[in-house]
Design an enzyme around this catalytic site. Structure first.
Site, mmCIF file in Angstrom:
data_model
loop_
_atom_site.group_PDB
_atom_site.id
_atom_site.type_symbol
_atom_site.label_atom_id
_atom_site.label_comp_id
_atom_site.label_asym_id
_atom_site.label_seq_id
_atom_site.Cartn_x
_atom_site.Cartn_y
_atom_site.Cartn_z
ATOM 1 N N ALA A 121 -35.675 13.807 43.893
ATOM 2 C CA ALA A 121 -35.763 13.052 42.644
ATOM 3 C C ALA A 121 -37.180 12.965 42.091
ATOM 4 O O ALA A 121 -37.433 12.190 41.177
ATOM 5 C CB ALA A 121 -35.212 11.653 42.872
ATOM 6 N N ASN A 187 -36.640 8.148 50.146
ATOM 7 C CA ASN A 187 -36.633 9.614 50.036
ATOM 8 C C ASN A 187 -37.819 10.125 49.229
ATOM 9 O O ASN A 187 -38.464 11.100 49.605
ATOM 10 C CB ASN A 187 -35.314 10.094 49.418
ATOM 11 N N HIS A 217 -40.746 7.763 38.489
ATOM 12 C CA HIS A 217 -41.698 7.999 39.591
ATOM 13 C C HIS A 217 -42.904 8.731 39.040
ATOM 14 O O HIS A 217 -42.741 9.795 38.425
ATOM 15 C CB HIS A 217 -41.069 8.877 40.678
HETATM 16 N N1 LIG Z 1 -34.302 13.630 48.498
HETATM 17 C C1 LIG Z 1 -34.031 12.836 47.469
HETATM 18 O O1 LIG Z 1 -34.811 12.682 46.515
HETATM 19 C C2 LIG Z 1 -32.732 12.090 47.456
HETATM 20 C C3 LIG Z 1 -32.256 11.542 46.268
HETATM 21 C C4 LIG Z 1 -31.035 10.903 46.281
HETATM 22 C C5 LIG Z 1 -30.327 10.761 47.462
HETATM 23 N N2 LIG Z 1 -30.835 11.257 48.607
HETATM 24 C C6 LIG Z 1 -30.130 11.083 49.889
HETATM 25 O O2 LIG Z 1 -29.129 12.067 50.035
HETATM 26 C C7 LIG Z 1 -28.040 11.516 50.774
HETATM 27 C C8 LIG Z 1 -26.739 11.753 50.006
HETATM 28 O O3 LIG Z 1 -26.813 11.114 48.751
HETATM 29 P P1 LIG Z 1 -25.485 10.936 47.861
HETATM 30 O O4 LIG Z 1 -25.882 10.247 46.602
HETATM 31 O O5 LIG Z 1 -24.738 12.223 47.785
HETATM 32 O O6 LIG Z 1 -24.681 9.890 48.758
HETATM 33 P P2 LIG Z 1 -23.126 9.475 48.654
HETATM 34 O O7 LIG Z 1 -23.032 8.108 49.235
HETATM 35 O O8 LIG Z 1 -22.594 9.709 47.289
HETATM 36 O O9 LIG Z 1 -22.418 10.504 49.650
HETATM 37 C C9 LIG Z 1 -22.733 10.577 51.020
HETATM 38 C C10 LIG Z 1 -21.500 11.042 51.778
HETATM 39 O O10 LIG Z 1 -21.885 11.315 53.125
HETATM 40 C C11 LIG Z 1 -20.933 10.751 54.023
HETATM 41 N N3 LIG Z 1 -21.629 10.431 55.275
HETATM 42 C C12 LIG Z 1 -22.560 9.451 55.478
HETATM 43 N N4 LIG Z 1 -22.971 9.464 56.758
HETATM 44 C C13 LIG Z 1 -22.290 10.465 57.392
HETATM 45 C C14 LIG Z 1 -22.279 10.953 58.711
HETATM 46 N N5 LIG Z 1 -23.041 10.405 59.683
HETATM 47 N N6 LIG Z 1 -21.465 11.992 59.001
HETATM 48 C C15 LIG Z 1 -20.672 12.544 58.052
HETATM 49 N N7 LIG Z 1 -20.626 12.113 56.771
HETATM 50 C C16 LIG Z 1 -21.438 11.081 56.436
HETATM 51 C C17 LIG Z 1 -20.382 9.538 53.303
HETATM 52 O O11 LIG Z 1 -19.061 9.224 53.766
HETATM 53 C C18 LIG Z 1 -20.395 9.975 51.835
HETATM 54 O O12 LIG Z 1 -19.170 10.566 51.434
HETATM 55 C C19 LIG Z 1 -28.359 10.030 50.999
HETATM 56 O O13 LIG Z 1 -28.892 9.820 52.287
HETATM 57 C C20 LIG Z 1 -29.415 9.749 49.967
HETATM 58 O O14 LIG Z 1 -30.318 8.717 50.368
HETATM 59 C C21 LIG Z 1 -32.004 11.948 48.624
#
Ligand SMILES: NC(=O)c1ccc[n+]([C@@H]2O[C@H](COP(=O)([O-])OP(=O)(O)OC[C@H]3O[C@@H](n4cnc5c(N)ncnc54)[C@H](O)[C@@H]3O)[C@@H](O)[C@H]2O)c1
Length: 266
Positions: A121, A187, A217
């Protein structure tokens, strides 16, 4: 390129849809601890395998596995994935844990794999990682206080986020302190720290602004190279308002880079 996805939420869904439409890779397996989410995303016609367990998932032949699930998933699965495939990590915040980061590096080396950490992001990491010698890196994050609700900071400082009525500087300190007090920012703070000068030297400022509808940001770095200022004004993803849409697009781009002959950017 055969891709497996751990986590079928906002980011996982954007990746699957992009590969179907643009065909730069084939998603062969989906795994989510909530199997209904994987089922909803697979929808039959494209034939992605829906794994009922991680063991089943990792048994499929894949070139790259994308973790788009949670920090817990990085802890549980990263090293196991690296035995079989390259790994892309979206929950970059998990790597604040330097022991985990070291274990992942060791596993990647042992099995000859790569680990990809997309910019997510935030913009400016391309320049930041070129100038490792930056004297100062400051990440300023501006969010609506509603987006910061639940952060341990409010309880520790006795501040009620609902009562913030004007732009307020809540926190200024190291990235390491910031991720503990504001896990919602983990993140972006982790990506900036890892690309630049680390969690202890990177400064973070968190500003709450009740007028804001987006997450902003700003990365500002100074050094012998001059100055970098990169600002990202993020709209939330339609499926998960906590996730910026840009983060999902960045994941798609990183996957495309892996398969491309000409890679643009640093
Ligand atoms: N790098 C970045 O800038 C950035 C930005 C946004 C989100 N993220 C991260 O990416 C990840 C995914 O984001 P999202 O918006 O798609 O989340 P989301 O909540 O929409 O989807 C995550 C999915 O992963 C599943 N899940 C969670 N833990 C699990 C596990 N241990 N084993 C199997 N499945 C599991 C959940 O059931 C859910 O369906 C999050 O950790 C979020 O913090 C990173």
């Amino acid at each position: 390129m055969k891709v497996g996805i751990i986590g079928c939420g906002a980011i996982g869904s954007v990746i699957v849809k992009a590969t179907r439409e643009e065909k730069f890779a084939e998603v062969v397996a989906l795994f989510d601890k909530n199997i209904e989410k994987a089922r909803r995303l697979a929808k039959g016609e494209f034939g992605e395998f829906i794994a009922e367990s991680f063991e089943e998932f990792i048994g499929i032949e894949m070139d790259v596995v994308v973790e788009a699930a949670s920090q817990q998933a990085v802890k549980l699965y990263a090293e196991r994935v690296l035995e079989k495939a390259n790994l892309m990590i979206m929950s970059v915040g998990a790597l604040v844990d330097s022991e985990l980061l070291e274990r992942i590096e060791r596993a990647a080396e042992k099995y000859g794999r790569k680990v990809y950490l997309p910019s997510g992001a935030v913009a400016g990491l391309d320049a930041l990682k070129s100038v490792k010698s930056a004297e100062e890196v400051v990440l300023t994050t501006r969010k609506n206080p509603i987006s910061l609700k639940g952060a341990p900071f409010f309880e520790i400082e006795g501040i009620n986020p609902d009562e913030i009525s004007e732009e307020t500087l809540l926190f200024e300190g190291s990235a390491r302190q910031a991720v503990k007090l504001f896990p919602q920012n983990v993140n972006v703070a982790a990506a900036v720290s890892l690309a630049g000068i680390g969690f202890d030297k990177t400064r973070v400022r968190i500003i709450a602004d009740p007028e804001l509808k987006t997450n902003i940001h700003e990365v500002r770095a100074r050094g012998a190279f001059g100055e970098i200022v990169a600002t990202t004004n993020n709209v939330p993803s339609p499926q998960n308002p906590k996730t910026s849409y840009l983060a999902a697009l960045s994941a798609v781009r990183t996957l495309k880079n892996i398969g491309q002959r000409i890679v643009i950017g640093t």
